[in-house]
Design a protein around this motif. Structure first.
Motif, short mmCIF file in Angstrom:
data_model
loop_
_atom_site.label_atom_id
_atom_site.label_comp_id
_atom_site.label_asym_id
_atom_site.label_seq_id
_atom_site.Cartn_x
_atom_site.Cartn_y
_atom_site.Cartn_z
N MET A 12 35.16 -65.73 17.60
CA MET A 12 34.68 -66.93 17.06
C MET A 12 33.74 -66.32 15.97
O MET A 12 32.99 -67.08 14.82
CB MET A 12 34.02 -67.81 17.94
N ILE A 13 32.97 -65.57 16.80
CA ILE A 13 31.76 -65.35 15.07
C ILE A 13 32.70 -64.43 13.83
O ILE A 13 31.95 -65.19 13.24
CB ILE A 13 30.79 -64.23 15.08
N ALA A 14 33.38 -63.97 14.37
CA ALA A 14 34.05 -63.52 13.37
C ALA A 14 35.04 -64.35 12.33
O ALA A 14 35.36 -64.81 11.48
CB ALA A 14 35.47 -62.71 13.95
N HIS A 15 35.40 -65.67 12.86
CA HIS A 15 36.32 -66.50 12.42
C HIS A 15 35.29 -67.61 11.18
O HIS A 15 35.73 -67.52 10.27
CB HIS A 15 36.91 -67.85 13.37
N VAL A 16 33.63 -67.71 11.95
CA VAL A 16 33.03 -67.96 10.93
C VAL A 16 32.84 -67.40 10.43
O VAL A 16 32.79 -68.05 8.81
CB VAL A 16 31.89 -68.94 11.66
N ILE A 64 33.14 -66.05 3.83
CA ILE A 64 33.92 -65.89 2.81
C ILE A 64 34.78 -66.13 2.54
O ILE A 64 35.07 -66.58 0.92
CB ILE A 64 34.86 -64.53 3.71
N VAL A 65 35.61 -67.26 3.46
CA VAL A 65 36.56 -68.37 1.72
C VAL A 65 36.29 -69.23 1.19
O VAL A 65 36.13 -69.31 -0.11
CB VAL A 65 37.89 -68.98 2.60
N TYR A 66 34.29 -69.58 1.76
CA TYR A 66 33.90 -70.02 0.92
C TYR A 66 33.45 -69.64 -0.62
O TYR A 66 33.35 -70.50 -1.34
CB TYR A 66 32.16 -70.99 1.44
N VAL A 67 33.07 -68.74 0.10
CA VAL A 67 32.49 -67.75 -1.19
C VAL A 67 33.40 -67.83 -2.07
O VAL A 67 33.01 -67.91 -3.32
CB VAL A 67 31.81 -66.16 -0.55
N LEU A 68 34.72 -67.57 -2.37
CA LEU A 68 35.73 -67.13 -2.45
C LEU A 68 35.83 -68.03 -3.53
O LEU A 68 36.03 -68.19 -4.48
CB LEU A 68 36.85 -66.88 -1.76
N MET A 69 35.90 -69.42 -2.99
CA MET A 69 36.74 -70.61 -3.71
C MET A 69 35.51 -70.87 -4.88
O MET A 69 35.87 -71.17 -5.65
CB MET A 69 36.64 -71.67 -2.88
N LEU A 70 34.33 -71.10 -4.20
CA LEU A 70 33.09 -70.86 -5.08
C LEU A 70 33.44 -70.12 -6.17
O LEU A 70 33.10 -70.46 -8.13
CB LEU A 70 31.86 -70.13 -4.46
N SER A 118 42.10 -72.21 -8.37
CA SER A 118 41.21 -72.45 -6.70
C SER A 118 42.62 -73.07 -6.10
O SER A 118 41.67 -73.54 -4.68
CB SER A 118 40.56 -72.86 -7.15
N ILE A 119 43.00 -73.86 -5.91
CA ILE A 119 43.94 -74.48 -4.82
C ILE A 119 44.60 -73.88 -3.66
O ILE A 119 44.34 -74.16 -2.54
CB ILE A 119 45.52 -75.30 -5.56
N PHE A 120 45.08 -72.29 -4.10
CA PHE A 120 45.60 -71.56 -2.99
C PHE A 120 44.13 -71.26 -1.68
O PHE A 120 44.55 -71.60 -1.37
CB PHE A 120 46.00 -70.36 -3.11
N VAL A 121 42.77 -71.23 -3.03
CA VAL A 121 41.86 -70.93 -1.49
C VAL A 121 42.09 -72.47 -0.57
O VAL A 121 40.43 -72.88 0.44
CB VAL A 121 40.62 -70.64 -2.00
N ASN A 164 43.38 -74.94 -0.11
CA ASN A 164 44.30 -75.44 1.25
C ASN A 164 43.75 -73.98 2.46
O ASN A 164 44.07 -74.62 2.94
CB ASN A 164 45.55 -74.67 0.75
N ASN A 165 43.93 -73.11 1.78
CA ASN A 165 43.45 -71.82 3.20
C ASN A 165 42.08 -72.53 3.55
O ASN A 165 42.09 -72.84 4.84
CB ASN A 165 42.84 -70.75 2.73
N LEU A 166 40.91 -72.79 3.22
CA LEU A 166 39.96 -74.02 3.64
C LEU A 166 40.56 -74.62 4.39
O LEU A 166 39.56 -74.53 5.13
CB LEU A 166 38.91 -73.93 2.20
N ALA A 167 40.93 -75.50 4.25
CA ALA A 167 41.84 -77.04 4.90
C ALA A 167 41.66 -76.37 5.90
O ALA A 167 41.83 -77.38 7.44
CB ALA A 167 42.18 -77.45 4.41
N ASN A 168 42.52 -75.30 5.79
CA ASN A 168 43.22 -75.03 7.50
C ASN A 168 42.99 -74.27 8.30
O ASN A 168 42.66 -74.75 9.74
CB ASN A 168 44.75 -73.59 7.00
#
Length: 82
Positions: free
Chosen positions: A10-14, A19-25, A52-55, A57-61
């Motif tokens: 769970m911690i790894a997923h958080v 990381i995905v938020y930072v990548l999207m930024l 940034s559309i790929f990132v 969509n990944n964040l939404a998933n």
């Protein structure tokens, strides 16, 4: 294996979500800097640039099926079935 070992995935997923938020930024900032997008486009989630559309969509998933994963992990941890 200890009962609290189920918390580590769970911690790894958080951490992955952060990381995905930072990548999207980074991708969105690069798109604005390159002139491919305006900041107002991101406010309403329309006309997302291809950088940034790929990132996005990944964040939404990350808030769909993984929510069930967290619920099951917490249930297993609370009941002692882990």
């Amino acid at each position: 294996m200890s009962q609290t070992a189920i918390i580590w995935p769970m911690i790894a997923h958080v951490l992955l979500v952060y990381i995905v938020y930072v990548l999207m930024l980074v991708r969105r900032a690069a798109a604005v800097k390159a002139g491919n997008a305006k900041v107002s486009q991101f406010r309403e989630n329309k006309d997302e640039p291809s950088e940034s559309i790929f990132v996005r969509n990944n964040l939404a998933n990350q808030f769909e099926l993984p929510v069930l994963f967290h619920a099951v992990c917490l249930a297993l941890a609370v009941t002692g079935a882990a």
